[in-house]
Design a protein around this motif. Sequence first.
Motif, PDB file in Angstrom:
ATOM      1  N   ILE A  93       0.861  -1.181   0.000  1.00 59.42           N
ATOM      2  CA  ILE A  93       0.000   0.000   0.000  1.00 59.42           C
ATOM      3  C   ILE A  93       0.894   1.226   0.000  1.00 59.42           C
ATOM      4  CG2 ILE A  93      -1.974  -1.125   1.106  1.00 59.42           C
ATOM      5  CD1 ILE A  93      -1.151   0.199   3.739  1.00 59.42           C
ATOM      6  N   ALA A  94       0.507   2.231  -0.749  1.00 59.42           N
ATOM      7  CA  ALA A  94       1.289   3.466  -0.832  1.00 59.42           C
ATOM      8  C   ALA A  94       0.760   4.540   0.111  1.00 59.42           C
ATOM      9  CB  ALA A  94       1.292   4.001  -2.266  1.00 59.42           C
ATOM     10  N   GLU A  95      -0.506   4.406   0.536  1.00 66.28           N
ATOM     11  CA  GLU A  95      -1.142   5.312   1.491  1.00 66.28           C
ATOM     12  C   GLU A  95      -1.783   4.472   2.584  1.00 66.28           C
ATOM     13  OE1 GLU A  95      -0.790   8.501   1.283  1.00 66.28           O
ATOM     14  OE2 GLU A  95      -0.001   8.652  -0.770  1.00 66.28           O
ATOM     15  N   TRP A  96      -2.027   5.073   3.735  1.00 61.41           N
ATOM     16  CA  TRP A  96      -2.522   4.286   4.866  1.00 61.41           C
ATOM     17  C   TRP A  96      -3.882   3.656   4.589  1.00 61.41           C
ATOM     18  CZ3 TRP A  96      -7.095   5.122   7.398  1.00 61.41           C
ATOM     19  CH2 TRP A  96      -7.697   6.367   7.255  1.00 61.41           C
ATOM     20  N   ASN A  97      -4.682   4.297   3.748  1.00 61.18           N
ATOM     21  CA  ASN A  97      -6.035   3.806   3.491  1.00 61.18           C
ATOM     22  C   ASN A  97      -6.171   3.107   2.140  1.00 61.18           C
ATOM     23  OD1 ASN A  97      -5.627   6.157   2.086  1.00 61.18           O
ATOM     24  ND2 ASN A  97      -7.597   7.089   2.596  1.00 61.18           N
ATOM     25  N   ASP A  98      -5.043   2.737   1.518  1.00 59.09           N
ATOM     26  CA  ASP A  98      -5.093   1.984   0.261  1.00 59.09           C
ATOM     27  C   ASP A  98      -5.491   0.536   0.519  1.00 59.09           C
ATOM     28  OD1 ASP A  98      -4.348   4.093  -1.305  1.00 59.09           O
ATOM     29  OD2 ASP A  98      -2.294   3.415  -1.655  1.00 59.09           O
ATOM     30  N   GLN A  99      -5.968  -0.112  -0.521  1.00 56.06           N
ATOM     31  CA  GLN A  99      -6.191  -1.550  -0.471  1.00 56.06           C
ATOM     32  C   GLN A  99      -4.924  -2.264  -0.940  1.00 56.06           C
ATOM     33  OE1 GLN A  99      -8.870  -3.515   0.676  1.00 56.06           O
ATOM     34  NE2 GLN A  99      -9.243  -1.508   1.602  1.00 56.06           N
ATOM     35  N   PRO A 100      -4.467  -3.257  -0.199  1.00 57.54           N
ATOM     36  CA  PRO A 100      -3.217  -3.947  -0.581  1.00 57.54           C
ATOM     37  C   PRO A 100      -3.332  -4.647  -1.928  1.00 57.54           C
ATOM     38  CG  PRO A 100      -4.345  -5.113   1.188  1.00 57.54           C
ATOM     39  CD  PRO A 100      -5.052  -3.811   1.024  1.00 57.54           C
ATOM     40  N   ALA A 101      -2.269  -4.528  -2.720  1.00 55.51           N
ATOM     41  CA  ALA A 101      -2.249  -5.124  -4.056  1.00 55.51           C
ATOM     42  C   ALA A 101      -0.804  -5.254  -4.504  1.00 55.51           C
ATOM     43  CB  ALA A 101      -3.032  -4.253  -5.037  1.00 55.51           C
ATOM     44  N   ILE A 102      -0.607  -5.950  -5.604  1.00 55.84           N
ATOM     45  CA  ILE A 102       0.717  -6.010  -6.222  1.00 55.84           C
ATOM     46  C   ILE A 102       1.004  -4.650  -6.846  1.00 55.84           C
ATOM     47  CG2 ILE A 102       2.130  -7.121  -7.994  1.00 55.84           C
ATOM     48  CD1 ILE A 102       0.400  -9.591  -7.718  1.00 55.84           C
ATOM     49  N   SER A 103       2.126  -4.055  -6.513  1.00 60.27           N
ATOM     50  CA  SER A 103       2.455  -2.738  -7.058  1.00 60.27           C
ATOM     51  C   SER A 103       2.885  -2.857  -8.517  1.00 60.27           C
ATOM     52  CB  SER A 103       3.581  -2.088  -6.253  1.00 60.27           C
ATOM     53  OG  SER A 103       4.821  -2.716  -6.536  1.00 60.27           O
ATOM     54  N   GLN A 104       2.786  -1.755  -9.226  1.00 58.06           N
ATOM     55  CA  GLN A 104       3.237  -1.740 -10.611  1.00 58.06           C
ATOM     56  C   GLN A 104       4.739  -1.976 -10.692  1.00 58.06           C
ATOM     57  OE1 GLN A 104       1.237  -1.630 -13.387  1.00 58.06           O
ATOM     58  NE2 GLN A 104       3.175  -2.185 -14.387  1.00 58.06           N
ATOM     59  N   ASP A 105       5.477  -1.490  -9.681  1.00 53.49           N
ATOM     60  CA  ASP A 105       6.926  -1.730  -9.652  1.00 53.49           C
ATOM     61  C   ASP A 105       7.243  -3.219  -9.599  1.00 53.49           C
ATOM     62  OD1 ASP A 105       6.370   1.017  -8.540  1.00 53.49           O
ATOM     63  OD2 ASP A 105       8.554   1.104  -8.559  1.00 53.49           O
ATOM     64  N   ARG A 106       6.467  -3.966  -8.827  1.00 57.18           N
ATOM     65  CA  ARG A 106       6.697  -5.413  -8.767  1.00 57.18           C
ATOM     66  C   ARG A 106       6.361  -6.059 -10.104  1.00 57.18           C
ATOM     67  NH1 ARG A 106       8.036  -9.626  -6.011  1.00 57.18           N
ATOM     68  NH2 ARG A 106       6.933 -11.597  -6.155  1.00 57.18           N
ATOM     69  N   ARG A 107       5.281  -5.646 -10.710  1.00 54.88           N
ATOM     70  CA  ARG A 107       4.929  -6.196 -12.025  1.00 54.88           C
ATOM     71  C   ARG A 107       6.040  -5.919 -13.029  1.00 54.88           C
ATOM     72  NH1 ARG A 107      -0.432  -7.698 -11.974  1.00 54.88           N
ATOM     73  NH2 ARG A 107      -1.740  -6.711 -10.370  1.00 54.88           N
ATOM     74  N   ASP A 108       6.584  -4.702 -12.998  1.00 50.24           N
ATOM     75  CA  ASP A 108       7.658  -4.343 -13.929  1.00 50.24           C
ATOM     76  C   ASP A 108       8.917  -5.160 -13.652  1.00 50.24           C
ATOM     77  OD1 ASP A 108       5.943  -2.480 -15.038  1.00 50.24           O
ATOM     78  OD2 ASP A 108       6.832  -0.768 -13.983  1.00 50.24           O
ATOM     79  N   PHE A 109       9.232  -5.366 -12.366  1.00 55.49           N
ATOM     80  CA  PHE A 109      10.414  -6.154 -12.027  1.00 55.49           C
ATOM     81  C   PHE A 109      10.258  -7.599 -12.501  1.00 55.49           C
ATOM     82  CE2 PHE A 109      12.027  -9.229  -8.826  1.00 55.49           C
ATOM     83  CZ  PHE A 109      13.360  -9.197  -9.211  1.00 55.49           C
ATOM     84  N   LEU A 110       9.105  -8.185 -12.257  1.00 55.13           N
ATOM     85  CA  LEU A 110       8.887  -9.572 -12.682  1.00 55.13           C
ATOM     86  C   LEU A 110       8.942  -9.698 -14.204  1.00 55.13           C
ATOM     87  CD1 LEU A 110       6.055 -10.617 -10.198  1.00 55.13           C
ATOM     88  CD2 LEU A 110       8.473 -11.221 -10.095  1.00 55.13           C
ATOM     89  N   LEU A 111       8.458  -8.682 -14.908  1.00 55.37           N
ATOM     90  CA  LEU A 111       8.538  -8.679 -16.362  1.00 55.37           C
ATOM     91  C   LEU A 111       9.992  -8.599 -16.816  1.00 55.37           C
ATOM     92  CD1 LEU A 111       7.195  -8.589 -19.143  1.00 55.37           C
ATOM     93  CD2 LEU A 111       6.986  -6.100 -18.872  1.00 55.37           C
ATOM     94  N   ALA A 112      10.762  -7.718 -16.173  1.00 43.96           N
ATOM     95  CA  ALA A 112      12.181  -7.586 -16.519  1.00 43.96           C
ATOM     96  C   ALA A 112      12.925  -8.897 -16.257  1.00 43.96           C
ATOM     97  CB  ALA A 112      12.815  -6.451 -15.724  1.00 43.96           C
ATOM     98  N   LEU A 113      12.564  -9.577 -15.164  1.00 44.56           N
ATOM     99  CA  LEU A 113      13.176 -10.859 -14.852  1.00 44.56           C
ATOM    100  C   LEU A 113      12.833 -11.897 -15.922  1.00 44.56           C
ATOM    101  CD1 LEU A 113      14.929 -12.054 -12.577  1.00 44.56           C
ATOM    102  CD2 LEU A 113      12.813 -12.669 -11.384  1.00 44.56           C
TER     103      LEU A 113
END
Length: 410
Positions: free
Chosen positions: A214-234
Amino acid sequence: MSDAHIGPQVSVALRANRPVILAAGPREVKVDPLAPNEVWDLPGGTAWVYFATGNDVLTRPVILADGFNSGPSTLEFSWAYLESGDYALISALRDSGRDVVLLGFQERSASILDNAEAATAAVLRAVAQRRGDAPLAVGGFSMGGLVTRYALAKLESEGIDHETALYWSYDSPHRGASVPVALQAFAHYIRDLDSRFSDQMNSPAARELLAWHIAEWNDQPAISQDRRDFLLALDEVGGWPRRPRRIGVANGVGTGVGNGNAAGALAVQGLGLAIVGTRLNVQPAGDDQLVAALRVVTTHTRQVHTSGLPTVGSAPGGTLDGFGILADTLNALPTYLGMRAQAHIRSHCFVPAVSAVAIRDVDTEEALYTPVDTLDPGESELDEFRVASRNEEHTLITEELCSWLIERLP
């Protein structure tokens, strides 16, 4: 968000105090490391090199990459963690005839892809400088295992011979790590008072490592775009290095038995007047579950709920004293500020065992609690792995795991 009277004082005290940093290893370092034989300045990092006992040149390099934290790697921290505990890993490696290359990064919370540049440079320098033709062993602790995994795979994709016979990882989150949503929410909730905890949770490395972010205290937890990009790069570089043998160890058990944390249990409770009402819970399963009540120098209390998450904080795996680190940091503030807190539960699962041995994803209850010991080892993306005999601190240096690792070095 801060009260007009006490808020500014709390903010000043928080910023003057040691920050809340979620990471394994000692909070204070009081040892003097042995002077390295060489120091390599690398793009985005540094390597401290210790030749094998009795040697005066590099002959059988083992590269050990640092893990997730904030700020630059230091020799003092690496030495204290790897050499000054119950098992002296650096000495064991050197006495076995291996050269130790401690790979550190200028910023340990930077993107895994960026820190892979330092790993790549260390590998190529070791190949160029090594006397003889003994192959390398390359790997790392926690995030360092992902940094070196990507670096070796990328070299192969570019047709560059890394001359590495063994890739190894030590409690690395190959399928993702977890920091409780309750802790992430608290970090962002106090951002206006002191942003450093939030900065770590929102750092590139955290976004790439965490299965739920979560990027803010009241966000819903999810896979971040950064993680998606990292997994794609991998994936684009083949996912794994193919030439070396791949092994890994986990600081969690293979029996499927969790760490004993009761799902939904109270982990951190605010006791001081400025924080009373704050309650951080171990992650429960189910829908619309209360994971945190937040009140910090405010008159109102905010609630954080999650839906659809498994009980990852209780799962078998390497643990992190995240709840304890937060409470200890708050309790170090002057008492009159009213920020005293109690950690009823200090630790939580950080790297599930199934993630460290790359055999299951971490998104369901069934997957998290899979008894790895009963599975066909061929289901893992590693060629061979070892799990711990107990759920213990993430990247804890033990004879049980390290002797197994050393026996498999080239």
